[in-house]
Enzyme design. Structure first.
Site, mmCIF file in Angstrom:
data_model
loop_
_atom_site.group_PDB
_atom_site.id
_atom_site.type_symbol
_atom_site.label_atom_id
_atom_site.label_comp_id
_atom_site.label_asym_id
_atom_site.label_seq_id
_atom_site.Cartn_x
_atom_site.Cartn_y
_atom_site.Cartn_z
ATOM 1 N N GLY A 11 0.832 -1.205 0.000
ATOM 2 C CA GLY A 11 0.000 0.000 0.000
ATOM 3 C C GLY A 11 0.862 1.249 0.000
ATOM 4 O O GLY A 11 2.011 1.235 -0.455
ATOM 5 N N VAL A 13 2.337 3.052 2.476
ATOM 6 C CA VAL A 13 3.591 3.028 3.246
ATOM 7 C C VAL A 13 4.554 2.013 2.636
ATOM 8 O O VAL A 13 5.740 2.307 2.421
ATOM 9 C CB VAL A 13 3.331 2.694 4.739
ATOM 10 C CG1 VAL A 13 4.651 2.621 5.492
ATOM 11 C CG2 VAL A 13 2.425 3.738 5.375
ATOM 12 N N ARG A 88 -5.397 5.348 16.604
ATOM 13 C CA ARG A 88 -4.615 4.190 16.148
ATOM 14 C C ARG A 88 -5.100 2.921 16.850
ATOM 15 O O ARG A 88 -5.119 1.842 16.268
ATOM 16 C CB ARG A 88 -3.131 4.407 16.430
ATOM 17 C CG ARG A 88 -2.519 5.532 15.614
ATOM 18 C CD ARG A 88 -1.027 5.662 15.877
ATOM 19 N NE ARG A 88 -0.425 6.755 15.119
ATOM 20 C CZ ARG A 88 -0.318 8.005 15.572
ATOM 21 N NH1 ARG A 88 -0.755 8.317 16.767
ATOM 22 N NH2 ARG A 88 0.248 8.937 14.828
ATOM 23 N N ASN A 95 -5.920 -5.202 12.677
ATOM 24 C CA ASN A 95 -4.523 -5.287 12.239
ATOM 25 C C ASN A 95 -3.771 -6.437 12.905
ATOM 26 O O ASN A 95 -2.838 -6.997 12.326
ATOM 27 C CB ASN A 95 -3.815 -3.945 12.438
ATOM 28 C CG ASN A 95 -4.190 -2.968 11.328
ATOM 29 O OD1 ASN A 95 -4.839 -3.357 10.353
ATOM 30 N ND2 ASN A 95 -3.794 -1.718 11.470
ATOM 31 N N HIS A 175 3.358 5.175 20.655
ATOM 32 C CA HIS A 175 3.087 5.964 19.456
ATOM 33 C C HIS A 175 1.594 6.273 19.445
ATOM 34 O O HIS A 175 0.817 5.561 18.841
ATOM 35 C CB HIS A 175 3.481 5.142 18.229
ATOM 36 C CG HIS A 175 3.334 5.884 16.930
ATOM 37 N ND1 HIS A 175 3.822 7.141 16.727
ATOM 38 C CD2 HIS A 175 2.772 5.504 15.754
ATOM 39 C CE1 HIS A 175 3.568 7.511 15.477
ATOM 40 N NE2 HIS A 175 2.929 6.537 14.872
HETATM 41 N N1 APR Z 1 -0.777 -9.551 3.953
HETATM 42 C C1 APR Z 1 -0.158 -8.647 3.171
HETATM 43 N N2 APR Z 1 -0.694 -7.451 2.870
HETATM 44 C C2 APR Z 1 -1.895 -7.157 3.389
HETATM 45 C C3 APR Z 1 -2.597 -8.048 4.229
HETATM 46 C C4 APR Z 1 -1.988 -9.294 4.507
HETATM 47 N N3 APR Z 1 -2.560 -10.198 5.289
HETATM 48 N N4 APR Z 1 -3.763 -7.462 4.574
HETATM 49 C C5 APR Z 1 -3.794 -6.242 3.993
HETATM 50 N N5 APR Z 1 -2.659 -6.047 3.280
HETATM 51 C C6 APR Z 1 -2.277 -4.908 2.473
HETATM 52 C C7 APR Z 1 -3.417 -4.246 1.731
HETATM 53 O O1 APR Z 1 -3.801 -5.028 0.601
HETATM 54 C C8 APR Z 1 -2.802 -2.908 1.344
HETATM 55 O O2 APR Z 1 -2.146 -2.961 0.091
HETATM 56 O O3 APR Z 1 -1.770 -3.842 3.275
HETATM 57 C C9 APR Z 1 -1.780 -2.676 2.459
HETATM 58 C C10 APR Z 1 -2.075 -1.464 3.312
HETATM 59 O O4 APR Z 1 -1.948 -0.341 2.502
HETATM 60 P P1 APR Z 1 -2.773 1.011 2.696
HETATM 61 O O5 APR Z 1 -4.227 0.678 2.837
HETATM 62 O O6 APR Z 1 -2.343 1.948 1.650
HETATM 63 O O7 APR Z 1 -2.287 1.516 4.145
HETATM 64 P P2 APR Z 1 -0.933 2.300 4.464
HETATM 65 O O8 APR Z 1 -1.177 3.755 4.390
HETATM 66 O O9 APR Z 1 0.183 1.697 3.710
HETATM 67 O O10 APR Z 1 -0.775 1.962 6.027
HETATM 68 C C11 APR Z 1 -0.436 0.668 6.457
HETATM 69 O O11 APR Z 1 0.951 1.462 8.248
HETATM 70 O O12 APR Z 1 1.350 3.575 9.100
HETATM 71 C C12 APR Z 1 0.612 2.386 9.260
HETATM 72 O O13 APR Z 1 -1.442 3.094 10.324
HETATM 73 C C13 APR Z 1 -0.874 2.612 9.126
HETATM 74 O O14 APR Z 1 -1.553 0.450 9.944
HETATM 75 C C14 APR Z 1 -1.352 1.228 8.781
HETATM 76 C C15 APR Z 1 -0.194 0.659 7.946
#
Ligand code: APR
Length: 310
Positions: A11, A13, A88, A95, A175
């Site tokens: 995603g 991050v 959070r 999560n 955090h």
């Molecule tokens: N295995 C791998 N990837 C996964 C899984 C899993 N089981 N479940 C979800 N994902 C992926 C999603 O498909 C998505 O691509 O995690 C990614 C999360 O990306 P975003 O929704 O863009 O979130 P992002 O802004 O990257 O934040 C991720 O980091 O800073 C923290 O609070 C934030 O908990 C959040 C995390």
């Protein structure tokens, strides 16, 4: 041989972590996500940035962990980001159910890796990764303090109209809303911040730092910050891979330091090839110690919820 870093979560991050690792030519990168095609697509896109940016690392994507085998570092970013109005901590169970299996698999394929956790609620997810992986405490570390201090440093730099590079700041604790910015130890090229700004201004900047993540969530509406979080995570990757031994505020497992036992919380650590090579114990004023204790207690509460529900 080149180093190898796995980034779990493709995603916002995760993709930006991969981009920064490649840009800095730190390691080959494998990006893993559950969504089919996305990690592969972003991996290819990043690979094709190499000729323009001048990096020679491989970036690939996958939906399973086999290609991640023998990574030196695994950065865990998989999980839900916050939406406006959420804390959070509201992400806890959702999560946990993502970080737990992700860690299990990543650890199975890379038993010698160092885990850097980014998913929120950060300190509770660090604890999850620590318990699930069975790794020693020096090999599980969370990204939080670098981001919190970066926000504080950015605000101070704007206020004083000086370079961000001159500002050193320290934040302790979880955090979240209970984080403990140590104004007393914040300085601008050695000049105490308290000699440069009045109390009211400092209090305003501290409050903005505390709410720094929420301010961005409110503006973005559909997700949370990712440029500064990925920059902070990759500073940790670089310090470990290059064995730079930078002293950075990170979430580490505490066993008696600062009078805190059995939780992860933000403290200054030395980050090198062995991961967390040292936790520094700074002498705190009674008020700072109380605030830190409260912050650690808030993390312990989340861990209790996890222990009851897992
Ligand atoms: N295995 C791998 N990837 C996964 C899984 C899993 N089981 N479940 C979800 N994902 C992926 C999603 O498909 C998505 O691509 O995690 C990614 C999360 O990306 P975003 O929704 O863009 O979130 P992002 O802004 O990257 O934040 C991720 O980091 O800073 C923290 O609070 C934030 O908990 C959040 C995390």
């Amino acid at each position: 041989m080149r180093k190898k870093v796995t980034v779990v979560g493709a995603g916002n991050v995760g993709a930006n972590c991969a981009l920064r690792i490649a840009d800095q030519e730190l390691a080959d990168v494998v990006v893993v996500d559950i969504v089919e095609g996305v990690p592969q697509g972003k991996g290819l896109d990043l690979l094709q940035s190499g000729p323009v940016q001048g990096y020679d690392v491989l970036v690939t994507g996958a939906n399973n962990y086999e290609p991640t085998a023998n990574s030196d570092i695994v950065v865990i970013t998989a999980g839900f980001p916050r939406k406006p109005g959420m804390s959070r901590d509201d992400l806890l169970m959702a999560n946990y159910n993502i970080v737990k299996p992700a860690t299990e698999q990543a650890a199975q394929y890379s038993p010698n890796a160092i885990l850097i956790v980014v998913t929120n609620p950060l300190d509770a997810m660090c604890w999850t990764a620590f318990k699930v992986s069975g790794f020693s405490k020096n090999r599980v570390v969370g990204m939080a303090g670098i981001l919190d201090t970066a926000r504080f440093r950015a605000f101070i730099a704007r206020e004083l109209n000086v370079s961000v590079e001159n500002i050193t700041a320290m934040v302790l604790g979880g955090h979240g809303d209970t984080m403990v910015p140590l104004v007393r130890l914040t300085n601008v090229s050695g000049i105490p911040l308290t000699e440069l700004l009045d109390e009211a201004t400092i209090a305003r900047l501290v409050e903005r730092t505390r709410n720094g993540g929420a301010e961005i969530v409110k503006l973005l509406k559909t997700g949370s910050a990712y440029y500064a979080p990925s920059a902070a995570a990759v500073e940790m990757v670089a310090s470990i891979l290059k064995d730079k031994k930078k002293v950075l505020p990170c979430s580490a497992y505490l066993e008696g330091e600062y009078g805190i036992h059995g939780v992860f919380a933000g403290v200054p650590v030395k980050l090198g090839a062995e991961g967390v090579e040292k936790v520094y114990e700074v002498s705190l004023t009674p008020e700072e110690q109380t605030q830190f204790g409260k912050s650690a207690a808030a993390v312990a509460e989340l861990i209790e919820v996890l222990t009851r529900n897992r």
